[in-house]
Design a protein around this motif. Structure first.
Motif, PDB file in Angstrom:
ATOM      1  N   PRO A   1       0.976  -1.204  -0.255  1.00 12.36           N
ATOM      2  CA  PRO A   1       0.184   0.614   0.465  1.00 12.36           C
ATOM      3  C   PRO A   1       0.661   1.068   0.055  1.00 12.36           C
ATOM      4  CG  PRO A   1       0.257  -0.828   2.414  1.00 12.36           C
ATOM      5  CD  PRO A   1       0.680  -2.114   1.187  1.00 12.36           C
ATOM      6  N   ASP A   2       0.313   2.180  -0.153  1.00 15.16           N
ATOM      7  CA  ASP A   2       0.785   3.562  -0.903  1.00 15.16           C
ATOM      8  C   ASP A   2       1.115   4.102   0.896  1.00 15.16           C
ATOM      9  OD1 ASP A   2       1.581   6.297  -1.022  1.00 15.16           O
ATOM     10  OD2 ASP A   2       0.383   6.777  -2.646  1.00 15.16           O
ATOM     11  N   ALA A   3       2.103   4.732   1.292  1.00 19.70           N
ATOM     12  CA  ALA A   3       2.571   5.637   2.605  1.00 19.70           C
ATOM     13  C   ALA A   3       0.977   6.502   2.608  1.00 19.70           C
ATOM     14  CB  ALA A   3       3.648   5.649   2.849  1.00 19.70           C
ATOM     15  N   ASP A   4       0.895   6.791   1.821  1.00 21.89           N
ATOM     16  CA  ASP A   4       0.174   8.253   2.177  1.00 21.89           C
ATOM     17  C   ASP A   4      -1.754   7.767   1.825  1.00 21.89           C
ATOM     18  OD1 ASP A   4       2.163  10.142   2.508  1.00 21.89           O
ATOM     19  OD2 ASP A   4       2.601  10.187   0.219  1.00 21.89           O
ATOM     20  N   ALA A   5      -1.803   6.619   1.406  1.00 22.35           N
ATOM     21  CA  ALA A   5      -3.087   6.112   1.968  1.00 22.35           C
ATOM     22  C   ALA A   5      -3.414   6.334   3.207  1.00 22.35           C
ATOM     23  CB  ALA A   5      -3.023   4.634   1.702  1.00 22.35           C
ATOM     24  N   PRO A   6      -5.697   6.253   3.387  1.00 30.18           N
ATOM     25  CA  PRO A   6      -5.830   6.064   4.617  1.00 30.18           C
ATOM     26  C   PRO A   6      -5.406   5.532   5.401  1.00 30.18           C
ATOM     27  CG  PRO A   6      -6.881   6.054   3.034  1.00 30.18           C
ATOM     28  CD  PRO A   6      -6.069   6.537   2.479  1.00 30.18           C
ATOM     29  N   VAL A   7      -5.968   5.074   6.244  1.00 34.46           N
ATOM     30  CA  VAL A   7      -6.562   3.972   7.803  1.00 34.46           C
ATOM     31  C   VAL A   7      -8.241   3.594   7.125  1.00 34.46           C
ATOM     32  CG1 VAL A   7      -6.870   2.742   9.100  1.00 34.46           C
ATOM     33  CG2 VAL A   7      -4.623   4.198   8.724  1.00 34.46           C
ATOM     34  N   VAL A   8      -8.481   2.809   6.759  1.00 31.88           N
ATOM     35  CA  VAL A   8      -9.714   2.603   7.059  1.00 31.88           C
ATOM     36  C   VAL A   8     -10.350   2.016   8.038  1.00 31.88           C
ATOM     37  CG1 VAL A   8     -12.091   1.416   6.053  1.00 31.88           C
ATOM     38  CG2 VAL A   8     -10.258   2.718   4.456  1.00 31.88           C
ATOM     39  N   VAL A   9     -11.328   2.359   8.996  1.00 31.50           N
ATOM     40  CA  VAL A   9     -11.867   1.618   9.713  1.00 31.50           C
ATOM     41  C   VAL A   9     -13.491   0.965   9.653  1.00 31.50           C
ATOM     42  CG1 VAL A   9     -12.062   3.722  11.196  1.00 31.50           C
ATOM     43  CG2 VAL A   9     -11.927   1.622  12.630  1.00 31.50           C
ATOM     44  N   GLY A  10     -14.032  -0.123  10.424  1.00 33.24           N
ATOM     45  CA  GLY A  10     -15.457  -0.060  10.087  1.00 33.24           C
ATOM     46  C   GLY A  10     -15.956   0.433  11.640  1.00 33.24           C
ATOM     47  N   VAL A  11     -16.945   0.954  11.711  1.00 32.99           N
ATOM     48  CA  VAL A  11     -17.665   1.390  12.877  1.00 32.99           C
ATOM     49  C   VAL A  11     -18.981   1.418  13.382  1.00 32.99           C
ATOM     50  CG1 VAL A  11     -15.987   3.452  13.059  1.00 32.99           C
ATOM     51  CG2 VAL A  11     -17.476   3.878  12.101  1.00 32.99           C
ATOM     52  N   ASP A  12     -18.951   0.983  14.668  1.00 30.46           N
ATOM     53  CA  ASP A  12     -20.673   0.790  14.852  1.00 30.46           C
ATOM     54  C   ASP A  12     -20.876   1.078  16.391  1.00 30.46           C
ATOM     55  OD1 ASP A  12     -19.929  -1.232  16.371  1.00 30.46           O
ATOM     56  OD2 ASP A  12     -20.443  -2.846  14.562  1.00 30.46           O
ATOM     57  N   GLU A  13     -22.255   0.208  16.683  1.00 30.70           N
ATOM     58  CA  GLU A  13     -22.248   0.600  18.146  1.00 30.70           C
ATOM     59  C   GLU A  13     -21.479   0.057  19.558  1.00 30.70           C
ATOM     60  OE1 GLU A  13     -24.767   0.660  16.310  1.00 30.70           O
ATOM     61  OE2 GLU A  13     -25.247   1.837  16.058  1.00 30.70           O
ATOM     62  N   SER A  14     -20.624  -0.722  18.677  1.00 29.47           N
ATOM     63  CA  SER A  14     -20.272  -1.945  19.959  1.00 29.47           C
ATOM     64  C   SER A  14     -18.424  -1.290  20.137  1.00 29.47           C
ATOM     65  CB  SER A  14     -19.596  -3.319  18.579  1.00 29.47           C
ATOM     66  OG  SER A  14     -18.974  -2.781  17.953  1.00 29.47           O
ATOM     67  N   GLN A  15     -18.321  -2.018  20.891  1.00 31.03           N
ATOM     68  CA  GLN A  15     -16.994  -1.757  22.252  1.00 31.03           C
ATOM     69  C   GLN A  15     -16.146  -2.316  21.418  1.00 31.03           C
ATOM     70  OE1 GLN A  15     -16.301  -0.760  25.000  1.00 31.03           O
ATOM     71  NE2 GLN A  15     -18.284  -0.208  24.707  1.00 31.03           N
ATOM     72  N   ALA A  16     -15.871  -4.032  20.320  1.00 30.39           N
ATOM     73  CA  ALA A  16     -15.327  -4.123  19.903  1.00 30.39           C
ATOM     74  C   ALA A  16     -14.944  -3.072  18.159  1.00 30.39           C
ATOM     75  CB  ALA A  16     -15.430  -5.150  18.387  1.00 30.39           C
ATOM     76  N   SER A  17     -15.707  -1.918  18.108  1.00 29.33           N
ATOM     77  CA  SER A  17     -15.345  -0.906  17.310  1.00 29.33           C
ATOM     78  C   SER A  17     -14.626   0.185  17.882  1.00 29.33           C
ATOM     79  CB  SER A  17     -17.140  -0.078  17.231  1.00 29.33           C
ATOM     80  OG  SER A  17     -17.314   1.032  15.847  1.00 29.33           O
ATOM     81  N   GLN A  18     -14.572   0.236  19.615  1.00 29.19           N
ATOM     82  CA  GLN A  18     -14.609   1.642  20.456  1.00 29.19           C
ATOM     83  C   GLN A  18     -12.925   1.061  19.822  1.00 29.19           C
ATOM     84  OE1 GLN A  18     -15.291   4.465  21.004  1.00 29.19           O
ATOM     85  NE2 GLN A  18     -16.842   3.773  19.801  1.00 29.19           N
ATOM     86  N   ARG A  19     -12.523  -0.110  20.339  1.00 27.45           N
ATOM     87  CA  ARG A  19     -10.974  -0.838  20.078  1.00 27.45           C
ATOM     88  C   ARG A  19     -10.179  -0.301  18.924  1.00 27.45           C
ATOM     89  NH1 ARG A  19     -13.921  -5.170  23.046  1.00 27.45           N
ATOM     90  NH2 ARG A  19     -13.652  -6.325  21.303  1.00 27.45           N
ATOM     91  N   ALA A  20     -10.940  -0.893  17.542  1.00 27.74           N
ATOM     92  CA  ALA A  20     -10.863  -0.273  16.060  1.00 27.74           C
ATOM     93  C   ALA A  20     -10.400   0.601  15.974  1.00 27.74           C
ATOM     94  CB  ALA A  20     -12.174  -1.024  15.588  1.00 27.74           C
ATOM     95  N   LEU A  21     -10.990   2.374  16.553  1.00 25.76           N
ATOM     96  CA  LEU A  21     -11.269   2.606  16.173  1.00 25.76           C
ATOM     97  C   LEU A  21      -9.981   4.028  17.265  1.00 25.76           C
ATOM     98  CD1 LEU A  21     -14.794   4.528  16.636  1.00 25.76           C
ATOM     99  CD2 LEU A  21     -12.751   5.063  14.551  1.00 25.76           C
ATOM    100  N   LYS A  22      -9.902   3.304  18.509  1.00 22.62           N
ATOM    101  CA  LYS A  22      -8.984   3.655  19.095  1.00 22.62           C
ATOM    102  C   LYS A  22      -7.177   3.133  18.468  1.00 22.62           C
ATOM    103  CE  LYS A  22      -6.090   2.696  23.843  1.00 22.62           C
ATOM    104  NZ  LYS A  22      -5.368   2.684  23.669  1.00 22.62           N
ATOM    105  N   PHE A  23      -7.388   2.157  17.886  1.00 17.94           N
ATOM    106  CA  PHE A  23      -5.964   1.782  16.983  1.00 17.94           C
ATOM    107  C   PHE A  23      -5.806   2.460  15.759  1.00 17.94           C
ATOM    108  CE2 PHE A  23      -3.183  -0.836  13.823  1.00 17.94           C
ATOM    109  CZ  PHE A  23      -2.218  -1.680  14.976  1.00 17.94           C
TER     110      PHE A  23
END
Length: 308
Positions: free
Chosen positions: A155-177
């Motif tokens: 991947p390109d070093a300037d490319a974004p990080v894509v993260v899936g989000v919803d209302e779960s605790q798992a989503s909060q862990r993903a957002l933090k990372f």
């Protein structure tokens, strides 16, 4: 002789394959950014015996008691460490050679050293070329409680990080990372929320006429304020935006991840995916994403039983 490993190391699984070399190189760069030591681990599978004719003979698995085989493994492991030290002179690099099943060895080491994260290739020597995710990587995704990154692509070093989000605790862990990674790599975060997460085919598109677009915009603003804005405040230097789609979560994430440097998912979302040890969205990302994938499991989630 194995080195004493400091707590918080970045761990990389290695077996000499091209995919594992890519994972080690990715882990070395990440360890440098995080100011962590790098631990490269290779595990030699125990000998498998199979009945042939009237006797019992070794199957097509090298005997780990063969000193030549162990010596070859040590040589390629040391060579990988030398390359990392040469590429990043300030990096502390350690190695461990284990005589155990790869999943067992890596899971134990990752927990023992309280790894910052663990990086592995998407497939190794034992995987079929047509399979994007090898059996070891798939089992580790269900077993490791630390952040697991399955490395693939360039991947390109300037490319974004894509993260899936919803209302779960798992989503909060993903957002933090995702936000912490983006801050280190100085890249933006694209958060994706799919209004449709129905227990049907995760790749099947959803018809637009089923939804109220005006209502979705208001709901998206409310969702962003509740779940994304707190992370924006903690990481003000990270540019972040929320994309809401009327589609299945996996389909939407995979499409955006085609131009991402990392796709981040929690191991569970809301709805029926809670009933499986690795949620359908995480499963789809691991098997189908073209970029590296980070899977975040919670420390309170039970590890999946390993297949015998």
């Amino acid at each position: 002789m194995e080195e004493q490993v400091r707590v918080g190391a970045v761990v990389a699984g290695f077996d000499g394959s091209d995919e594992s070399v890519r994972a080690v190189r990715w882990a070395a760069a990440e360890a440098e950014l995080r100011n962590r030591p790098l631990l490269i681990v290779e595990a030699l599978r125990p000998q498998v015996w199979a009945p042939i004719g009237y006797g019992v003979y070794p199957a097509a698995v090298a005997d780990i008691r063969d000193e030549r085989f162990i010596g070859q493994a040590r040589q390629r492991l040391d060579a990988m460490a030398v390359e990392c030290r040469r590429t990043i002179p300030a990096l502390e690099v350690m190695t461990q050679l284990q005589q155990d099943e790869p999943v067992t060895a890596l899971t134990t080491i990752v927990e023992d050293v309280e790894a910052e994260l663990v990086a592995i290739g998407s497939s190794g020597h034992s995987a079929l070329p047509r399979i994007l995710l090898g059996s070891t990587a798939a089992e580790l995704a269900r077993a490791v409680r630390r952040p697991l990154i399955v490395v693939r692509g360039a991947p390109d070093a300037d490319a974004p990080v894509v993260v899936g989000v919803d209302e779960s605790q798992a989503s909060q862990r993903a957002l933090k990372f995702a936000f912490e990674y983006a801050e280190l790599h100085r890249c933006p975060v694209f958060a994706v929320h799919a209004w449709s997460d129905q227990p049907l085919d995760v790749f099947e598109p959803v018809e637009r006429w089923e939804h109220d677009e005006a209502g979705e915009q208001a709901a998206a603003a409310e969702f962003s304020a509740k779940y994304l804005d707190p992370w924006r405040e903690r990481h003000p230097q990270v540019a972040a935006r929320l994309t809401t789609v009327v589609d299945r979560s996996a389909r939407a994430l995979l499409e955006l991840a085609e131009s991402a440097q990392l796709l981040v998912v929690g191991s569970h979302g809301h709805g029926v995916v809670r009933r499986v040890l690795l949620g359908s969205v995480s499963h789809a990302a691991l098997y189908h994403a073209s970029c590296p994938v980070a899977v975040l499991r919670g420390p309170d989630e039970p590890a999946a039983p390993q297949q015998s």
